[in-house]
Design an enzyme around this catalytic site. Structure first.
Site, PDB file in Angstrom:
ATOM      1  N   ARG A   1     134.915  19.529   0.178  1.00 49.94           N
ATOM      2  CA  ARG A   1     135.292  19.123   1.536  1.00 49.94           C
ATOM      3  C   ARG A   1     134.381  19.796   2.572  1.00 49.94           C
ATOM      4  NH1 ARG A   1     141.541  19.658   2.189  1.00 49.94           N
ATOM      5  NH2 ARG A   1     141.040  18.338   3.982  1.00 49.94           N
TER       6      ARG A   1
ATOM      7  N   HIS B   1     145.065  25.978  -3.935  1.00 47.82           N
ATOM      8  CA  HIS B   1     144.873  24.849  -3.015  1.00 47.82           C
ATOM      9  C   HIS B   1     145.123  23.560  -3.769  1.00 47.82           C
ATOM     10  CE1 HIS B   1     143.080  27.665  -0.264  1.00 47.82           C
ATOM     11  NE2 HIS B   1     142.298  28.075  -1.236  1.00 47.82           N
ATOM     12  N   LEU B   2     145.744  22.617  -3.118  1.00 49.49           N
ATOM     13  CA  LEU B   2     145.941  21.306  -3.729  1.00 49.49           C
ATOM     14  C   LEU B   2     144.609  20.586  -3.910  1.00 49.49           C
ATOM     15  CD1 LEU B   2     148.889  20.527  -1.386  1.00 49.49           C
ATOM     16  CD2 LEU B   2     149.131  20.384  -3.863  1.00 49.49           C
ATOM     17  N   SER B   3     143.831  20.584  -2.852  1.00 47.66           N
ATOM     18  CA  SER B   3     142.554  19.852  -2.865  1.00 47.66           C
ATOM     19  C   SER B   3     141.435  20.757  -3.371  1.00 47.66           C
ATOM     20  CB  SER B   3     142.228  19.365  -1.446  1.00 47.66           C
ATOM     21  OG  SER B   3     142.045  20.463  -0.574  1.00 47.66           O
TER      22      SER B   3
ATOM     23  N   TYR C   1     146.078  15.123  -0.199  1.00 43.67           N
ATOM     24  CA  TYR C   1     147.104  16.093  -0.614  1.00 43.67           C
ATOM     25  C   TYR C   1     148.164  15.521  -1.540  1.00 43.67           C
ATOM     26  CZ  TYR C   1     144.969  18.961   3.015  1.00 43.67           C
ATOM     27  OH  TYR C   1     144.066  19.692   3.743  1.00 43.67           O
TER      28      TYR C   1
ATOM     29  N   ASP D   1     144.495  41.182   4.772  1.00 40.54           N
ATOM     30  CA  ASP D   1     144.886  42.598   4.772  1.00 40.54           C
ATOM     31  C   ASP D   1     146.284  42.785   4.210  1.00 40.54           C
ATOM     32  OD1 ASP D   1     142.438  43.197   5.852  1.00 40.54           O
ATOM     33  OD2 ASP D   1     143.184  43.697   7.854  1.00 40.54           O
TER      34      ASP D   1
ATOM     35  N   ARG E   1     151.290  13.739   4.936  1.00 41.30           N
ATOM     36  CA  ARG E   1     150.028  14.280   5.431  1.00 41.30           C
ATOM     37  C   ARG E   1     148.863  13.844   4.539  1.00 41.30           C
ATOM     38  NH1 ARG E   1     148.004  20.516   4.692  1.00 41.30           N
ATOM     39  NH2 ARG E   1     146.236  20.355   6.104  1.00 41.30           N
TER      40      ARG E   1
ATOM     41  N   GLU F   1     145.420  32.618  -5.702  1.00 42.29           N
ATOM     42  CA  GLU F   1     145.106  31.726  -4.578  1.00 42.29           C
ATOM     43  C   GLU F   1     145.175  30.276  -5.068  1.00 42.29           C
ATOM     44  OE1 GLU F   1     141.045  32.028  -3.308  1.00 42.29           O
ATOM     45  OE2 GLU F   1     141.396  30.850  -1.492  1.00 42.29           O
TER      46      GLU F   1
ATOM     47  N   ARG G   1     135.781  24.900   4.963  1.00 41.26           N
ATOM     48  CA  ARG G   1     136.816  25.200   3.952  1.00 41.26           C
ATOM     49  C   ARG G   1     136.245  25.957   2.752  1.00 41.26           C
ATOM     50  NH1 ARG G   1     141.173  21.914   5.704  1.00 41.26           N
ATOM     51  NH2 ARG G   1     140.399  20.084   6.786  1.00 41.26           N
TER      52      ARG G   1
ATOM     53  N   ASN H   1     149.351  29.450  -1.220  1.00 36.43           N
ATOM     54  CA  ASN H   1     148.535  28.414  -0.609  1.00 36.43           C
ATOM     55  C   ASN H   1     148.655  28.652   0.898  1.00 36.43           C
ATOM     56  OD1 ASN H   1     147.267  26.243   0.465  1.00 36.43           O
ATOM     57  ND2 ASN H   1     148.300  24.702  -0.800  1.00 36.43           N
TER      58      ASN H   1
ATOM     59  N   ALA I   1     145.307  26.323   6.137  1.00 39.40           N
ATOM     60  CA  ALA I   1     144.114  26.591   6.943  1.00 39.40           C
ATOM     61  C   ALA I   1     143.887  28.081   7.193  1.00 39.40           C
ATOM     62  CB  ALA I   1     144.222  25.848   8.269  1.00 39.40           C
TER      63      ALA I   1
ATOM     64  N   PRO J   1     150.587  26.847   6.867  1.00 41.77           N
ATOM     65  CA  PRO J   1     150.763  25.794   7.864  1.00 41.77           C
ATOM     66  C   PRO J   1     150.454  24.394   7.355  1.00 41.77           C
ATOM     67  CG  PRO J   1     148.805  27.096   8.341  1.00 41.77           C
ATOM     68  CD  PRO J   1     149.563  27.834   7.277  1.00 41.77           C
ATOM     69  N   ASN J   2     151.270  23.476   7.831  1.00 42.64           N
ATOM     70  CA  ASN J   2     151.143  22.035   7.578  1.00 42.64           C
ATOM     71  C   ASN J   2     151.553  21.609   6.171  1.00 42.64           C
ATOM     72  OD1 ASN J   2     150.146  21.294  10.217  1.00 42.64           O
ATOM     73  ND2 ASN J   2     148.263  22.337   9.647  1.00 42.64           N
TER      74      ASN J   2
ATOM     75  N   HIS K   1     141.083  30.142   5.557  1.00 44.96           N
ATOM     76  CA  HIS K   1     139.701  30.163   6.045  1.00 44.96           C
ATOM     77  C   HIS K   1     139.525  30.970   7.325  1.00 44.96           C
ATOM     78  CE1 HIS K   1     139.759  26.914   3.192  1.00 44.96           C
ATOM     79  NE2 HIS K   1     140.545  26.185   3.971  1.00 44.96           N
TER      80      HIS K   1
END
Ligand code: DHK
Length: 149
Positions: A110, A103-105, A26, A90, A21, A101, A114, A77, A80, A13-14, A83
C-alpha cells in the site's frame, strides 16, 4: 478467575468500522465477527481473550500500561497509529510482555506512509496481509510464546 494465559487483543482507530470500511482492503467481517472468532480460537488454544478497541491514542496507551499488571501477552492492530505513535511504541516497550503486531492488509503493498511501523521493533513478530485470519494466526503464535514448552 482463570489460570489460562490472558491475552489482550487490542484494536486501534477505525477498526470499529470493519464491515463497512473499504471492504476490498479490510474484508467484510465486522469487528464483532472477529472478536467472536478470537474467543473461539482462544478456547481452542486455552487462552483467555480480552478483546478491546479504541479510537483514542491516550486510551490505547492506558490500556497497554495496565496490561502489564493483568495480561500475559498483547496482540495489537494499532491501525493508523502504527505509523505515527511514539507513545504507543513506548507503552508497549515498558510492558515487558510479548507483543505481536497485526494488520489485516498487506501494508507493504500500500501507500509508502504505511511502510514504517513504530511497533515492529517492540514486537516479537508481525503478521499482515491475511485479513481476519491474521487474528487466528497471531493467537496461535502467542499461545507458543506464553505456554511453557
Ligand atoms: C489498519 C489501519 O487502520 C490502517 O491505518 C493501517 C491496518 C493498516 C490493517 O491493515 O489492519 O495502515
Amino acid at each position: 478467575m482463570t489460570d489460562r494465559p490472558d491475552i489482550l487483543v487490542l484494536n486501534g482507530p477505525n477498526l470499529n468500522m470493519l464491515g463497512v470500511r473499504e471492504p476490498t482492503i479490510y474484508g467484510h467481517l465486522t469487528l464483532a465477527d472477529i472478536e467472536e472468532m478470537c474467543m473461539e480460537r482462544g478456547e481452542a488454544l486455552n487462552l483467555a481473550i480480552d478483546f478491546r478497541q479504541s479510537n483514542f491514542e491516550g486510551e490505547l496507551v492506558s490500556i497497554i500500561q495496565k496490561a502489564r499488571d493483568d495480561h500475559d501477552g498483547i496482540v495489537i492492530n494499532a491501525g493508523a497509529y502504527t505509523h505515527t505513535s511514539v507513545a504507543i511504541h513506548d507503552s508497549l516497550a515498558l510492558t515487558d510482555l510479548p507483543v505481536i503486531e497485526l494488520h489485516l492488509s498487506n501494508v507493504f503493498k500500500r501507500e509508502s506512509f504505511r511502510h514504517h511501523s513504530y511497533i515492529s521493533d517492540v514486537a516479537v513478530g508481525s503478521i499482515c496481509g491475511f485479513g481476519a485470519k491474521g487474528y487466528a494466526l497471531a493467537l496461535e503464535a502467542m499461545a507458543d510464546l506464553v505456554t511453557d514448552a
